[in-house]
Design a protein around this motif. Structure first.
Motif, mmCIF file in Angstrom:
data_model
loop_
_atom_site.group_PDB
_atom_site.id
_atom_site.type_symbol
_atom_site.label_atom_id
_atom_site.label_comp_id
_atom_site.label_asym_id
_atom_site.label_seq_id
_atom_site.Cartn_x
_atom_site.Cartn_y
_atom_site.Cartn_z
ATOM 1 N N ILE A 1 13.793 -6.781 2.720
ATOM 2 C CA ILE A 1 12.684 -7.256 1.888
ATOM 3 C C ILE A 1 11.886 -6.020 1.531
ATOM 4 C CG2 ILE A 1 10.585 -8.654 1.797
ATOM 5 C CD1 ILE A 1 11.855 -10.512 3.860
ATOM 6 N N ALA A 2 11.720 -5.743 0.247
ATOM 7 C CA ALA A 2 11.101 -4.499 -0.188
ATOM 8 C C ALA A 2 9.919 -4.768 -1.102
ATOM 9 C CB ALA A 2 12.121 -3.622 -0.902
ATOM 10 N N THR A 3 8.872 -3.968 -0.940
ATOM 11 C CA THR A 3 7.690 -4.121 -1.787
ATOM 12 C C THR A 3 7.572 -2.971 -2.775
ATOM 13 O OG1 THR A 3 6.075 -2.861 -0.464
ATOM 14 C CG2 THR A 3 6.532 -5.129 0.226
ATOM 15 N N ALA A 4 6.965 -3.272 -3.902
ATOM 16 C CA ALA A 4 6.660 -2.288 -4.940
ATOM 17 C C ALA A 4 5.740 -2.975 -5.931
ATOM 18 C CB ALA A 4 7.930 -1.795 -5.634
ATOM 19 N N GLY A 5 5.309 -2.231 -6.959
ATOM 20 C CA GLY A 5 4.493 -2.812 -8.007
ATOM 21 C C GLY A 5 5.311 -3.737 -8.899
ATOM 22 N N LEU A 6 4.620 -4.446 -9.765
ATOM 23 C CA LEU A 6 5.295 -5.407 -10.643
ATOM 24 C C LEU A 6 6.393 -4.765 -11.489
ATOM 25 C CD1 LEU A 6 2.271 -7.561 -11.878
ATOM 26 C CD2 LEU A 6 4.206 -8.351 -10.494
ATOM 27 N N ALA A 7 6.162 -3.552 -11.941
ATOM 28 C CA ALA A 7 7.118 -2.895 -12.834
ATOM 29 C C ALA A 7 8.433 -2.565 -12.150
ATOM 30 C CB ALA A 7 6.507 -1.612 -13.402
ATOM 31 N N ASN A 8 8.448 -2.542 -10.808
ATOM 32 C CA ASN A 8 9.659 -2.141 -10.094
ATOM 33 C C ASN A 8 10.343 -3.284 -9.345
ATOM 34 O OD1 ASN A 8 9.984 0.685 -10.659
ATOM 35 N ND2 ASN A 8 8.139 1.057 -9.455
ATOM 36 N N GLN A 9 9.936 -4.528 -9.600
ATOM 37 C CA GLN A 9 10.555 -5.656 -8.907
ATOM 38 C C GLN A 9 12.037 -5.791 -9.255
ATOM 39 O OE1 GLN A 9 8.620 -7.948 -6.596
ATOM 40 N NE2 GLN A 9 7.752 -5.892 -6.683
ATOM 41 N N ASP A 10 12.372 -5.716 -10.517
ATOM 42 C CA ASP A 10 13.773 -5.839 -10.918
ATOM 43 C C ASP A 10 14.592 -4.671 -10.380
ATOM 44 O OD1 ASP A 10 13.268 -8.201 -12.225
ATOM 45 O OD2 ASP A 10 13.163 -7.296 -14.226
ATOM 46 N N TYR A 11 13.974 -3.492 -10.312
ATOM 47 C CA TYR A 11 14.671 -2.318 -9.789
ATOM 48 C C TYR A 11 15.062 -2.537 -8.332
ATOM 49 C CZ TYR A 11 15.525 2.513 -8.345
ATOM 50 O OH TYR A 11 16.092 3.656 -7.832
ATOM 51 N N LEU A 12 14.134 -3.027 -7.518
ATOM 52 C CA LEU A 12 14.445 -3.299 -6.114
ATOM 53 C C LEU A 12 15.571 -4.318 -5.982
ATOM 54 C CD1 LEU A 12 10.877 -3.503 -4.512
ATOM 55 C CD2 LEU A 12 12.425 -1.546 -4.584
ATOM 56 N N THR A 13 15.512 -5.345 -6.816
ATOM 57 C CA THR A 13 16.556 -6.371 -6.786
ATOM 58 C C THR A 13 17.923 -5.785 -7.134
ATOM 59 O OG1 THR A 13 14.946 -8.080 -7.395
ATOM 60 C CG2 THR A 13 17.267 -8.591 -7.745
ATOM 61 N N GLY B 1 19.745 -4.361 -4.283
ATOM 62 C CA GLY B 1 20.201 -5.281 -3.252
ATOM 63 C C GLY B 1 19.114 -5.828 -2.355
ATOM 64 N N ALA B 2 17.843 -5.529 -2.661
ATOM 65 C CA ALA B 2 16.741 -6.008 -1.834
ATOM 66 C C ALA B 2 16.183 -7.319 -2.364
ATOM 67 C CB ALA B 2 15.624 -4.963 -1.792
ATOM 68 N N THR B 3 15.479 -8.038 -1.494
ATOM 69 C CA THR B 3 14.637 -9.158 -1.908
ATOM 70 C C THR B 3 13.273 -8.554 -2.199
ATOM 71 O OG1 THR B 3 15.827 -10.720 -0.506
ATOM 72 C CG2 THR B 3 13.607 -11.350 -1.227
ATOM 73 N N ALA B 4 12.823 -8.616 -3.436
ATOM 74 C CA ALA B 4 11.628 -7.895 -3.863
ATOM 75 C C ALA B 4 10.378 -8.761 -3.796
ATOM 76 C CB ALA B 4 11.817 -7.376 -5.286
ATOM 77 N N THR B 5 9.256 -8.128 -3.479
ATOM 78 C CA THR B 5 7.948 -8.765 -3.559
ATOM 79 C C THR B 5 6.908 -7.681 -3.812
ATOM 80 O OG1 THR B 5 6.445 -10.342 -2.504
ATOM 81 C CG2 THR B 5 7.372 -8.633 -1.088
ATOM 82 N N VAL B 6 5.722 -8.103 -4.263
ATOM 83 C CA VAL B 6 4.670 -7.129 -4.545
ATOM 84 C C VAL B 6 3.860 -6.873 -3.280
ATOM 85 C CG1 VAL B 6 4.482 -7.685 -6.984
ATOM 86 C CG2 VAL B 6 3.114 -8.965 -5.328
ATOM 87 N N TYR B 7 3.225 -5.711 -3.240
ATOM 88 C CA TYR B 7 2.368 -5.385 -2.107
ATOM 89 C C TYR B 7 0.955 -5.895 -2.379
ATOM 90 C CZ TYR B 7 1.699 -1.433 -5.342
ATOM 91 O OH TYR B 7 1.489 -0.659 -6.451
ATOM 92 N N GLY B 8 0.049 -5.663 -1.446
ATOM 93 C CA GLY B 8 -1.352 -6.035 -1.658
ATOM 94 C C GLY B 8 -1.731 -7.335 -0.958
ATOM 95 N N THR B 9 -2.901 -7.858 -1.344
ATOM 96 C CA THR B 9 -3.459 -9.059 -0.723
ATOM 97 C C THR B 9 -2.440 -10.201 -0.700
ATOM 98 O OG1 THR B 9 -5.654 -8.421 -1.510
ATOM 99 C CG2 THR B 9 -5.354 -10.703 -0.808
ATOM 100 N N GLY B 10 -2.326 -10.847 0.451
ATOM 101 C CA GLY B 10 -1.390 -11.962 0.597
ATOM 102 C C GLY B 10 0.006 -11.550 1.018
ATOM 103 N N LEU B 11 0.181 -10.267 1.360
ATOM 104 C CA LEU B 11 1.516 -9.776 1.711
ATOM 105 C C LEU B 11 2.097 -10.524 2.912
ATOM 106 C CD1 LEU B 11 3.821 -7.704 1.366
ATOM 107 C CD2 LEU B 11 2.569 -6.220 2.949
ATOM 108 N N VAL B 12 1.299 -10.727 3.933
ATOM 109 C CA VAL B 12 1.800 -11.393 5.143
ATOM 110 C C VAL B 12 2.371 -12.768 4.798
ATOM 111 C CG1 VAL B 12 1.132 -12.426 7.346
ATOM 112 C CG2 VAL B 12 0.297 -10.145 6.728
ATOM 113 N N GLU B 13 1.659 -13.523 3.999
ATOM 114 C CA GLU B 13 2.106 -14.871 3.628
ATOM 115 C C GLU B 13 3.375 -14.808 2.775
ATOM 116 O OE1 GLU B 13 -1.793 -14.873 5.129
ATOM 117 O OE2 GLU B 13 -1.039 -13.750 3.373
#
Length: 301
Positions: free
Chosen positions: A167-179, A182-194
């Protein structure tokens, strides 16, 4: 020779071109004519002076810790390589230059271009070192913070090769890149734990922090403690009881050669943005700002 140097600590503007002496290889060293030099976040930290207490700098200094190029001269006792060999490796003298000295080099496959080769030594060593420290194994879930850069690009693929889910975090512009890596992408910041708990209801087994932007407390919450959390970027780690991992002197040319073969065959993907050597200040400014996708490389004509 032409080189990028700095004579004082400061911002990217302290970097400038200069004519310096061609270095002479000592025992166990080779001199390489540099074709491409890798650029790392550490280069900017050393230039700024923020690493002065742990990485003393003698001025004038040439930045850069990795390269790809052609062996031009051999020091006493060197027998593993020959003049004319195409290699990649770690620089002993700084790599933002036409020539660099090195003790540890690996052969560059003919099918691997100079820029991609220069992207491998530091990022590859860092990714493998931390995954080993974390003990990442098949069937486990690894959370990687800020994974769209050079180290993250390789770490995602190397963890997947071990059979782990990332599971990898990055900004919105890099979500598709992480995917795409081979990663499951999500954004960093507030609400990350959830968000991470929703993606991994059974929890995460290890955390690799590449960002250094305040994600360690959330990581401790997700892990239920500090065990199996490693950062390469957050200098406040020790205050939280988290492992901070720096570069290792135990560099393996054999393993680097394997990574180079994987990159040449397409088994390992690299993403490179190149600038001419003379634009080193511009490239370091981009690096300092963060959010770089893949690797920044300087080309040396």
């Amino acid at each position: 020779m032409r080189a990028i140097v700095f004579n004082q600590f400061g911002g990217p503007d302290v970097l400038h071109e200069a004519d310096t002496e061609v270095p002479q290889p000592g025992p166990g060293q080779v001199r390489v004519r540099v074709k491409a030099a890798g650029l790392n976040a550490l280069d900017g930290k050393i230039r700024s002076g923020s690493m002065a207490t742990v990485r003393p700098t003698t001025f004038p200094a040439i930045p850069g810790g990795e390269f790809a190029g052609v062996v031009e001269a051999l020091g006493e006792g060197v027998s593993e390589v020959q003049v004319g060999d195409e290699v990649l490796g770690w620089s002993d003298t700084g790599s933002y230059a036409e020539y660099a000295l090195a003790t540890s080099v690996a052969p560059k496959p003919a099918d691997l271009d100079w820029q991609s080769a220069a992207a491998l030594p530091v990022a590859g060593e860092t990714a493998e070192r931390v995954l080993t420290l974390l003990g990442v194994a098949a069937g486990e879930t690894v959370l990687m913070h800020g994974a769209s850069g050079a180290v993250g690009t390789l770490a995602i693929q190397l963890a997947a090769a071990r059979g782990a889910r990332v599971i990898a975090t990055a900004g919105l512009a890099n979500q598709d890149y992480l995917t795409s890596l081979g990663a499951t992408a999500t954004v960093y910041g507030t609400g990350l734990v959830e968000r991470v708990r929703a993606l991994a209801p059974d929890g995460v087994d290890a955390v690799f922090d590449l960002a250094g932007k305040g994600a360690l407390k959330d990581s401790i919450t997700l892990r239920g403690g500090t065990e199996r959390i490693v950062t390469i970027a957050d200098f406040g780690a020790r205050q939280l009881g988290v492992t901070f991992s720096q570069g290792s002197p135990q560099r393996s040319a054999v393993r680097l050669a394997g990574l180079a073969q994987d990159a040449a065959s397409g088994k390992l993907v690299t993403t490179v943005t190149a600038y001419p050597l003379g634009q080193a200040a511009t490239a370091q400014q981009l690096s300092d700002a963060g959010h770089v996708r893949g690797k920044l490389v300087l080309t040396v004509s």
